[in-house]
Design a protein around this motif. Structure first.
Motif, PDB file in Angstrom:
ATOM      1  N   UNK A  34       0.391  13.725   3.281  1.00 33.70           N
ATOM      2  CA  UNK A  34      -0.379  13.792   4.131  1.00 33.70           C
ATOM      3  C   UNK A  34      -0.730  12.499   5.180  1.00 33.70           C
ATOM      4  N   UNK A  35      -1.789  11.858   4.331  1.00 30.02           N
ATOM      5  CA  UNK A  35      -2.411  10.713   4.073  1.00 30.02           C
ATOM      6  C   UNK A  35      -1.474   9.306   4.024  1.00 30.02           C
ATOM      7  N   UNK A  36      -0.514   9.818   3.107  1.00 31.14           N
ATOM      8  CA  UNK A  36       0.463   8.606   3.626  1.00 31.14           C
ATOM      9  C   UNK A  36       0.865   8.433   4.480  1.00 31.14           C
ATOM     10  N   UNK A  37       1.432  10.166   4.737  1.00 30.39           N
ATOM     11  CA  UNK A  37       2.391   9.477   6.747  1.00 30.39           C
ATOM     12  C   UNK A  37       1.124   9.076   7.315  1.00 30.39           C
ATOM     13  N   UNK A  38      -0.184   9.635   6.844  1.00 26.60           N
ATOM     14  CA  UNK A  38      -0.896   9.019   8.292  1.00 26.60           C
ATOM     15  C   UNK A  38      -1.141   7.591   8.444  1.00 26.60           C
ATOM     16  N   UNK A  39      -1.570   6.947   7.040  1.00 27.44           N
ATOM     17  CA  UNK A  39      -0.890   5.605   6.323  1.00 27.44           C
ATOM     18  C   UNK A  39      -0.446   5.142   7.139  1.00 27.44           C
ATOM     19  N   UNK A  40       0.951   5.282   7.063  1.00 37.93           N
ATOM     20  CA  UNK A  40       1.647   4.268   6.674  1.00 37.93           C
ATOM     21  C   UNK A  40       2.666   4.049   7.963  1.00 37.93           C
ATOM     22  N   UNK A  41       1.918   4.586   9.477  1.00 42.52           N
ATOM     23  CA  UNK A  41       2.313   4.045  10.799  1.00 42.52           C
ATOM     24  C   UNK A  41       1.238   3.291  11.777  1.00 42.52           C
ATOM     25  N   UNK A  42       0.723   2.650  10.771  1.00 44.70           N
ATOM     26  CA  UNK A  42      -0.537   2.344  11.598  1.00 44.70           C
ATOM     27  C   UNK A  42      -0.831   1.069  10.781  1.00 44.70           C
ATOM     28  N   UNK A  43      -1.354  -0.053  11.218  1.00 47.43           N
ATOM     29  CA  UNK A  43      -1.131  -1.212  10.625  1.00 47.43           C
ATOM     30  C   UNK A  43      -2.514  -2.504  10.694  1.00 47.43           C
ATOM     31  N   UNK A  44      -3.172  -1.495  11.986  1.00 48.11           N
ATOM     32  CA  UNK A  44      -4.902  -1.403  12.573  1.00 48.11           C
ATOM     33  C   UNK A  44      -5.711  -0.868  11.121  1.00 48.11           C
ATOM     34  N   UNK A  45      -6.305  -1.875  10.705  1.00 50.20           N
ATOM     35  CA  UNK A  45      -7.280  -0.807   9.290  1.00 50.20           C
ATOM     36  C   UNK A  45      -8.017  -0.398   9.487  1.00 50.20           C
ATOM     37  N   UNK A  46      -9.043  -0.218  10.340  1.00 49.82           N
ATOM     38  CA  UNK A  46      -9.780   0.624  10.622  1.00 49.82           C
ATOM     39  C   UNK A  46      -9.419   2.062  11.552  1.00 49.82           C
ATOM     40  N   UNK A  47      -8.296   2.203  11.983  1.00 48.50           N
ATOM     41  CA  UNK A  47      -8.029   2.270  12.617  1.00 48.50           C
ATOM     42  C   UNK A  47      -7.031   3.032  11.987  1.00 48.50           C
ATOM     43  N   UNK A  48      -6.545   3.071  10.845  1.00 48.94           N
ATOM     44  CA  UNK A  48      -5.782   3.461   9.588  1.00 48.94           C
ATOM     45  C   UNK A  48      -6.522   4.029   9.212  1.00 48.94           C
ATOM     46  N   UNK A  54       0.457  -1.271   0.121  1.00 43.84           N
ATOM     47  CA  UNK A  54       0.239  -0.379  -0.148  1.00 43.84           C
ATOM     48  C   UNK A  54       0.422   1.457   0.311  1.00 43.84           C
ATOM     49  N   UNK A  55       1.841   1.153   1.262  1.00 42.30           N
ATOM     50  CA  UNK A  55       2.876   2.517   1.159  1.00 42.30           C
ATOM     51  C   UNK A  55       3.619   2.696  -0.492  1.00 42.30           C
ATOM     52  N   UNK A  56       3.675   1.483  -1.025  1.00 44.69           N
ATOM     53  CA  UNK A  56       4.851   1.598  -2.492  1.00 44.69           C
ATOM     54  C   UNK A  56       3.765   2.563  -3.379  1.00 44.69           C
ATOM     55  N   UNK A  57       2.637   1.752  -3.407  1.00 47.30           N
ATOM     56  CA  UNK A  57       1.150   2.020  -4.734  1.00 47.30           C
ATOM     57  C   UNK A  57       1.281   3.752  -4.253  1.00 47.30           C
ATOM     58  N   UNK A 106       2.609   5.689  -2.342  1.00 40.50           N
ATOM     59  CA  UNK A 106       3.980   7.492  -3.073  1.00 40.50           C
ATOM     60  C   UNK A 106       4.143   6.716  -4.999  1.00 40.50           C
ATOM     61  N   UNK A 107       4.139   5.716  -5.526  1.00 34.56           N
ATOM     62  CA  UNK A 107       4.016   6.105  -6.705  1.00 34.56           C
ATOM     63  C   UNK A 107       3.166   6.721  -7.218  1.00 34.56           C
ATOM     64  N   UNK A 108       1.918   7.012  -6.720  1.00 34.32           N
ATOM     65  CA  UNK A 108       0.478   7.428  -6.812  1.00 34.32           C
ATOM     66  C   UNK A 108       1.054   8.701  -6.480  1.00 34.32           C
ATOM     67  N   UNK A 109       1.556   9.120  -5.744  1.00 37.12           N
ATOM     68  CA  UNK A 109       1.960  10.565  -5.072  1.00 37.12           C
ATOM     69  C   UNK A 109       2.745  11.486  -5.939  1.00 37.12           C
ATOM     70  N   UNK A 110       4.215  10.582  -6.622  1.00 44.25           N
ATOM     71  CA  UNK A 110       5.287  11.083  -7.489  1.00 44.25           C
ATOM     72  C   UNK A 110       4.546  10.920  -8.896  1.00 44.25           C
ATOM     73  N   UNK A 111       3.548  10.253  -9.461  1.00 40.27           N
ATOM     74  CA  UNK A 111       2.992  10.448 -10.990  1.00 40.27           C
ATOM     75  C   UNK A 111       1.873  11.626 -10.221  1.00 40.27           C
TER      76      UNK A 111
END
Length: 120
Positions: A64-78, A1-4, A6-11
């Motif tokens: 912002x959303x990429x960083x927020x999602x990258x440090x949390x593993x629980x789906x609902x909390x993410x 998820x993080x890789x995609x 980041x790829x979307x962010x750069x694109x």
């Protein structure tokens, strides 16, 4: 998820920059003679500077959303963390835009927040 993400962010940042550059070039060369001189005479921004600003603005918002999602593993909390982080970022960007543009701060922030959350 993080890789995609980041790829979307750069694109998308590249896409925004290229679109801004092409738009600036079209405005620059619309007149006769030297396009950059025409741009300067009309007070239009340099296409390279406009492209860089557009890419940086997109990166600032998209990270912002990429960083927020990258440090949390629980789906609902993410999801909650992403919505909260995006909401705070939208309000901050609305405040910044209002301050730079001389617009009413509360109204501008609310408009940016509501408009941004509609896209979620």
């Amino acid at each position: 998820m993080i890789l995609t993400g980041f790829a979307g962010l750069v694109a998308e940042a590249c896409s925004m920059a290229i679109g801004e550059f092409v738009s600036g070039q079209q405005k620059a060369w619309r007149g006769s003679g030297d396009g950059q001189a025409e741009n300067n005479k009309e007070g239009l921004p340099n296409p390279q500077q406009a492209a860089a600003a557009s890419a940086l603005a997109f990166l600032a918002g998209a990270v912002v959303p990429l960083l927020a999602a990258s440090f949390i593993s629980e789906y609902r909390v993410r999801i909650g963390a992403v919505v909260a982080a995006v909401s705070v970022a939208l309000v901050v960007f609305g405040l910044l835009g209002a301050a730079l543009g001389g617009a009413p701060v509360v109204r501008s922030s609310a408009r940016v927040l509501v408009g941004g959350l509609l896209w979620l």
